[in-house]
Design a protein around this motif. Structure first.
Motif, PDB file in Angstrom:
ATOM      1  N   PRO A  29       0.766  -1.153   0.094  1.00  0.00           N
ATOM      2  CA  PRO A  29       0.307   0.318   0.178  1.00  0.00           C
ATOM      3  C   PRO A  29       0.347   1.280   0.275  1.00  0.00           C
ATOM      4  N   ASP A  30       1.680   1.249   0.997  1.00  0.00           N
ATOM      5  CA  ASP A  30       2.509   2.552   0.829  1.00  0.00           C
ATOM      6  C   ASP A  30       3.783   2.812  -1.074  1.00  0.00           C
ATOM      7  N   VAL A  31       3.627   1.440  -1.653  1.00  0.00           N
ATOM      8  CA  VAL A  31       4.672   2.135  -2.993  1.00  0.00           C
ATOM      9  C   VAL A  31       3.180   2.184  -3.511  1.00  0.00           C
ATOM     10  N   ASP A  32       3.783   3.727  -3.990  1.00  0.00           N
ATOM     11  CA  ASP A  32       2.730   4.382  -5.238  1.00  0.00           C
ATOM     12  C   ASP A  32       3.987   4.852  -6.542  1.00  0.00           C
ATOM     13  N   LEU A  33       3.862   4.434  -7.470  1.00  0.00           N
ATOM     14  CA  LEU A  33       5.273   4.116  -8.754  1.00  0.00           C
ATOM     15  C   LEU A  33       3.940   5.101  -9.350  1.00  0.00           C
ATOM     16  N   PRO A  34       5.160   5.738 -10.382  1.00  0.00           N
ATOM     17  CA  PRO A  34       4.089   6.010 -11.314  1.00  0.00           C
ATOM     18  C   PRO A  34       3.520   5.448 -12.754  1.00  0.00           C
ATOM     19  N   ASP A  35       2.708   5.282 -12.894  1.00  0.00           N
ATOM     20  CA  ASP A  35       1.722   4.682 -13.868  1.00  0.00           C
ATOM     21  C   ASP A  35       2.791   4.307 -15.504  1.00  0.00           C
ATOM     22  N   LYS A  36       2.585   3.158 -15.202  1.00  0.00           N
ATOM     23  CA  LYS A  36       2.839   2.365 -16.831  1.00  0.00           C
ATOM     24  C   LYS A  36       2.400   1.802 -17.555  1.00  0.00           C
ATOM     25  N   SER A  37       2.364   1.363 -18.900  1.00  0.00           N
ATOM     26  CA  SER A  37       1.331   1.221 -19.858  1.00  0.00           C
ATOM     27  C   SER A  37       2.497  -0.590 -19.146  1.00  0.00           C
ATOM     28  N   PRO A  38       1.646  -1.697 -19.613  1.00  0.00           N
ATOM     29  CA  PRO A  38       2.824  -3.105 -20.055  1.00  0.00           C
ATOM     30  C   PRO A  38       3.897  -3.210 -20.722  1.00  0.00           C
ATOM     31  N   ARG A  39       3.483  -2.376 -21.755  1.00  0.00           N
ATOM     32  CA  ARG A  39       4.772  -2.315 -23.261  1.00  0.00           C
ATOM     33  C   ARG A  39       6.243  -1.359 -22.482  1.00  0.00           C
ATOM     34  N   GLU A  40       5.239  -0.588 -21.327  1.00  0.00           N
ATOM     35  CA  GLU A  40       6.730   0.663 -21.009  1.00  0.00           C
ATOM     36  C   GLU A  40       7.350  -0.022 -20.107  1.00  0.00           C
TER      37      GLU A  40
END
Length: 343
Positions: A29-40
């Motif tokens: 819950p305390d990990v909030d990474l920038p969104d990435k697509s599967p391809r990225e």
């Protein structure tokens, strides 16, 4: 035989051959990474190129087989014990990597240790329980430190991702943490119900792209079939003396010098292939399965007699050895192999 299967069976079978605490990557819950697509995220993995790192890896395999009993070698050969060893139980290993020509893997058994040490052209294989060591000198062009594959989440993930096709749905799961490092989760889901594989999750280090954990789920089984994950990880080249191996006093050392290769490589048995991707079935010719394995009490204990021969059935992989010696392998239901053998 296991080396031959590993070369030909698709992604999940390669995972079974490689497999050997529960350490699965779970949502943090305390990990909030920038969104990435599967391809990225796939591109992040493809671009990882750490020159040096060290860490501890935990491996757990639960394929529905009994734990390897003490003294299993008495049932036949060391190969039988090794085969059972990577199909059952939990193992801890320490991995050290420096570039492409230095690596050390220390597998920590109960009151014993097995080592693979690669230092340029020098390769050592050491087993403290038997006080034996093998020293190989390999040609310079073959010197490589890529010998951590049996215990490296990164090498296992690379093998799995090499086989991703349109038969697999690739998504990004919840952010996670492995060995104290933030990670994305790639989720691979077969687009067919005709396989024993339910899902594969790969935790990818958000900073470096290094795969930190791999979890393989089997259809109909609550606990993961295979888990391989770092429990600690240090980025940076290990000390140089990590790769300088001297056998302990009293060790029986066997020396081998591998000659330069000349001519075509030795041929492996070529399987006939039916199905595709997750539903692939491989048929190996008679004689592929060594007699010391199929005639051993361990084999008889682990397999079941069927009309076509003997069936080794696990939650993730089925192997059928027919009465005439053919071998059928697949991450598919047993009846699929039996139908292939009968046909």
């Amino acid at each position: 035989m296991t080396r031959v299967w590993a070369r030909w069976v698709p992604a999940v079978v390669a995972a079974v051959v490689i497999a050997g605490g529960t350490v699965a990557a779970t949502a943090a819950p305390d990990v909030d990474l920038p969104d990435k697509s599967p391809r990225e995220v796939l591109a992040l993995v493809a671009g990882h190129s750490l020159d040096g790192f060290s860490g501890t890896v935990e491996k757990t395999t639960d394929l529905g087989l009994p734990e390897l009993p003490p003294g299993a070698d008495k049932f036949g050969t060391d190969d039988i014990g090794s085969a059972l060893d990577f199909l059952t139980g939990s193992h801890t290993a320490r991995i050290f990597v420096d570039g492409h020509d230095k690596a050390r893997v220390q597998v920590l058994d109960q009151l014993a240790e097995r080592d693979v040490v690669v230092n340029g052209q020098d390769v050592w294989l050491y087993d403290s329980s038997k006080a034996t060591a093998v020293h190989l000198t390999v040609p310079e062009k073959d010197a490589t430190g890529d010998h951590a594959g049996d215990y490296s989440p990164a090498d296992l993930a690379d093998k799995l991702l090499d086989h991703v096709t349109l038969s697999t749905e690739v998504t990004v799961g919840e952010d996670t943490s492995v060995a104290g490092r933030d990670a994305y989760q790639l989720v691979l889901t077969p687009r067919t119900s005709e396989t024993l594989v339910e899902q594969i999750s790969i935790a990818v280090d958000a900073e470096t792209g290094l795969p930190l954990a791999v979890t393989v789920e089997a259809d109909g089984q609550d606990d993961p079939a295979i888990e391989v994950a770092f429990t600690s990880l240090t980025i940076g080249a290990p000390p140089a003396d990590t790769f300088a191996f001297t056998p302990p006093e009293g060790t029986d050392v066997t020396e081998h010098a591998l000659p330069e290769k000349s001519g075509p490589p030795a041929e492996h048995p070529m399987p006939q292939v039916s199905g595709s991707d997750w539903t692939t079935v491989l048929e190996f010719p008679a004689g592929t399965a060594p007699a010391e394995l199929t005639n051993s009490p361990v084999w008889a204990e682990l397999t079941s007699p069927v009309a076509e021969g003997q069936l080794l059935s696990t939650s993730l992989l089925n192997v059928l050895v027919t009465h005439d010696g053919r071998v059928f392998v697949g991450a598919v239901p047993a009846e699929v192999l039996q139908a292939a053998a009968a046909g």
